[in-house]
Design a protein around this motif. Sequence first.
Motif, PDB file in Angstrom:
ATOM      1  N   UNK A 102       0.899  -1.179  -0.075  1.00 26.50           N
ATOM      2  CA  UNK A 102       0.127   0.077  -0.211  1.00 26.50           C
ATOM      3  C   UNK A 102       1.050   1.246  -0.156  1.00 26.50           C
ATOM      4  N   UNK A 103       1.862   1.019   0.704  1.00 22.56           N
ATOM      5  CA  UNK A 103       3.122   2.322   0.839  1.00 22.56           C
ATOM      6  C   UNK A 103       3.428   2.713  -0.482  1.00 22.56           C
ATOM      7  N   UNK A 104       3.925   1.446  -1.201  1.00 25.05           N
ATOM      8  CA  UNK A 104       4.658   1.689  -2.606  1.00 25.05           C
ATOM      9  C   UNK A 104       3.595   1.841  -3.635  1.00 25.05           C
ATOM     10  N   UNK A 105       2.433   1.193  -3.387  1.00 27.88           N
ATOM     11  CA  UNK A 105       1.323   1.302  -4.464  1.00 27.88           C
ATOM     12  C   UNK A 105       1.611   0.297  -5.652  1.00 27.88           C
ATOM     13  N   UNK A 106       2.528  -0.788  -5.286  1.00 25.31           N
ATOM     14  CA  UNK A 106       2.842  -1.734  -6.272  1.00 25.31           C
ATOM     15  C   UNK A 106       2.802  -3.261  -5.525  1.00 25.31           C
ATOM     16  N   UNK A 107       2.246  -4.150  -6.416  1.00 26.24           N
ATOM     17  CA  UNK A 107       2.362  -5.474  -5.870  1.00 26.24           C
ATOM     18  C   UNK A 107       3.727  -6.237  -5.649  1.00 26.24           C
ATOM     19  N   UNK A 108       4.020  -6.715  -4.478  1.00 32.42           N
ATOM     20  CA  UNK A 108       5.206  -7.215  -4.275  1.00 32.42           C
ATOM     21  C   UNK A 108       5.329  -8.860  -4.418  1.00 32.42           C
ATOM     22  N   UNK A 109       4.390  -9.405  -3.898  1.00 34.08           N
ATOM     23  CA  UNK A 109       4.423 -10.796  -4.085  1.00 34.08           C
ATOM     24  C   UNK A 109       2.984 -11.194  -4.971  1.00 34.08           C
ATOM     25  N   UNK A 110       3.146 -12.269  -5.502  1.00 32.54           N
ATOM     26  CA  UNK A 110       2.267 -13.019  -6.236  1.00 32.54           C
ATOM     27  C   UNK A 110       1.567 -14.104  -5.110  1.00 32.54           C
ATOM     28  N   UNK A 111       0.433 -14.370  -4.990  1.00 34.53           N
ATOM     29  CA  UNK A 111      -0.081 -15.339  -3.730  1.00 34.53           C
ATOM     30  C   UNK A 111      -0.937 -16.165  -4.510  1.00 34.53           C
ATOM     31  N   UNK A 112      -1.040 -17.519  -4.096  1.00 31.80           N
ATOM     32  CA  UNK A 112      -2.128 -18.456  -4.624  1.00 31.80           C
ATOM     33  C   UNK A 112      -2.237 -19.086  -3.346  1.00 31.80           C
ATOM     34  N   UNK A 113      -2.999 -20.054  -3.169  1.00 33.11           N
ATOM     35  CA  UNK A 113      -3.434 -20.830  -1.938  1.00 33.11           C
ATOM     36  C   UNK A 113      -2.224 -21.773  -1.674  1.00 33.11           C
ATOM     37  N   UNK A 114      -1.256 -22.066  -2.581  1.00 29.32           N
ATOM     38  CA  UNK A 114      -0.114 -23.055  -2.313  1.00 29.32           C
ATOM     39  C   UNK A 114       1.298 -22.416  -2.445  1.00 29.32           C
ATOM     40  N   UNK A 115       1.366 -21.105  -3.105  1.00 26.65           N
ATOM     41  CA  UNK A 115       2.570 -20.568  -3.288  1.00 26.65           C
ATOM     42  C   UNK A 115       2.574 -19.322  -3.398  1.00 26.65           C
ATOM     43  N   UNK A 116       3.680 -18.588  -2.842  1.00 25.82           N
ATOM     44  CA  UNK A 116       4.057 -17.237  -2.937  1.00 25.82           C
ATOM     45  C   UNK A 116       5.489 -17.227  -3.821  1.00 25.82           C
ATOM     46  N   UNK A 117       5.372 -16.067  -4.666  1.00 22.53           N
ATOM     47  CA  UNK A 117       6.495 -15.764  -5.404  1.00 22.53           C
ATOM     48  C   UNK A 117       6.464 -14.354  -5.635  1.00 22.53           C
ATOM     49  N   UNK A 118       7.808 -13.731  -5.921  1.00 18.24           N
ATOM     50  CA  UNK A 118       8.022 -12.454  -6.340  1.00 18.24           C
ATOM     51  C   UNK A 118       7.638 -11.860  -7.655  1.00 18.24           C
ATOM     52  N   UNK A 119       6.899 -10.753  -7.613  1.00 15.82           N
ATOM     53  CA  UNK A 119       6.798 -10.173  -8.937  1.00 15.82           C
ATOM     54  C   UNK A 119       7.937  -9.617  -9.123  1.00 15.82           C
ATOM     55  N   UNK A 120       8.171  -8.943 -10.500  1.00 19.36           N
ATOM     56  CA  UNK A 120       9.287  -8.284 -10.855  1.00 19.36           C
ATOM     57  C   UNK A 120       9.514  -7.306  -9.953  1.00 19.36           C
ATOM     58  N   UNK A 121       8.810  -6.207  -9.561  1.00 17.38           N
ATOM     59  CA  UNK A 121       8.988  -5.147  -8.939  1.00 17.38           C
ATOM     60  C   UNK A 121       9.482  -5.694  -7.520  1.00 17.38           C
ATOM     61  N   UNK A 122       8.812  -6.751  -6.977  1.00 23.55           N
ATOM     62  CA  UNK A 122       9.207  -7.217  -5.865  1.00 23.55           C
ATOM     63  C   UNK A 122      10.866  -7.893  -5.803  1.00 23.55           C
ATOM     64  N   UNK A 123      11.045  -8.380  -6.650  1.00 26.15           N
ATOM     65  CA  UNK A 123      12.391  -8.925  -6.679  1.00 26.15           C
ATOM     66  C   UNK A 123      13.247  -7.792  -6.584  1.00 26.15           C
ATOM     67  N   UNK A 124      13.259  -6.622  -7.551  1.00 28.79           N
ATOM     68  CA  UNK A 124      13.982  -5.586  -7.308  1.00 28.79           C
ATOM     69  C   UNK A 124      13.898  -4.864  -5.831  1.00 28.79           C
ATOM     70  N   UNK A 125      13.005  -4.949  -5.348  1.00 33.16           N
ATOM     71  CA  UNK A 125      12.368  -4.449  -4.083  1.00 33.16           C
ATOM     72  C   UNK A 125      13.355  -5.175  -2.936  1.00 33.16           C
ATOM     73  N   UNK A 126      13.315  -6.491  -3.184  1.00 30.69           N
ATOM     74  CA  UNK A 126      13.765  -7.456  -2.207  1.00 30.69           C
ATOM     75  C   UNK A 126      15.585  -7.273  -2.257  1.00 30.69           C
ATOM     76  N   UNK A 127      16.112  -6.926  -3.306  1.00 24.19           N
ATOM     77  CA  UNK A 127      17.538  -6.673  -3.324  1.00 24.19           C
ATOM     78  C   UNK A 127      17.752  -5.735  -2.575  1.00 24.19           C
ATOM     79  N   UNK A 128      17.186  -4.164  -2.819  1.00 23.81           N
ATOM     80  CA  UNK A 128      17.663  -3.206  -2.310  1.00 23.81           C
ATOM     81  C   UNK A 128      17.193  -3.457  -0.524  1.00 23.81           C
TER      82      UNK A 128
END
Length: 308
Positions: free
Chosen positions: A42-68
């Motif tokens: 909400x603070x960034x205004x972007x989605x960081x993680x893709x969520x399903x009932x069984x799996x969590x993965x980084x979005x492209x923006x999330x991967x960049x944000x994670x590195x920093x």
Amino acid sequence: MDTLTSLRVFCTVAELESFTAAAGRLGLSAAMTSKHVMHLEDRLGIRLLNRTSRHVSLTEAGALYLTQARQMLDGLDEVEAALSNVAVSPRGTLKLSAPVWIASSPIVRMLADYHQRFPDVCLDMDLSGRIVNLVDEGFDLALRATAPDRLDASLIARPLAQIEFCLMGAPAYLARTGHPTKIADLNGHALLLYRGMNASGSLVLAGEDGPETVKFRAVMQSENETLLHLAALEGMGLVFLPVWMVQSDIAAVRLETVLPDAAKFSTTLHAVYPSRKYLSAKVRTFIDFLASQSGLPVKEAKPLVSPA
């Protein structure tokens, strides 16, 4: 909601790829863990993680944000430790790029020793053989065997060891083609060529009377040293490999060195990492551990082979 805490929660969820596992590690409820990640989104205004009932993965923006975010948190931990004069316990995922030939018994034993000493560090190792972009791809560290002038000047490189490569072949191959007794005898021999060496198979070796050019016959080319190693064992041709990688093969006479005093070269193994003022505990301890290992093969020898 505390943004710094939310950053730590997000990094843990991304590392474990699970809200439930992250909640368990951090001592939070699954609902609160989710709220922290939503706070960042909400603070960034972007989605960081893709969520399903069984799996969590980084979005492209999330991967960049994670590195920093990881770099910032690692640096913050180091600053706090320096101010309080308390050592930071290494923890988290150490994302590492290394040559294919690192996947060998001596190195695996060393990695096991490191894990025993620092059990909270998870080693995420890329052995694809490609030259990764440490910053853009979120790598903490790379091990690269090359000359210092071929390294990216924007990175910090710490020399660890001299790795010696020797020419070798299977007894069946040498029985079929004959054992070379001088450098000139190598001309025309089948060579299992590491991609990055001269594709024509021409190499300059240091002979008794000065440099001598040898024209091998390339029969296979690959950036995967394990494939070249296996092909050599099958008698396909000669190959340059790190001596310590194949010590058991030499002892069992599955491979024999060829002109060991002349057909060899050495290269420096470097630990390479992005230039940052505060180096994280996991990176610092791993580099120091590598440098301290008496079992890490070191040969004080200058390169004796080069492309023709």
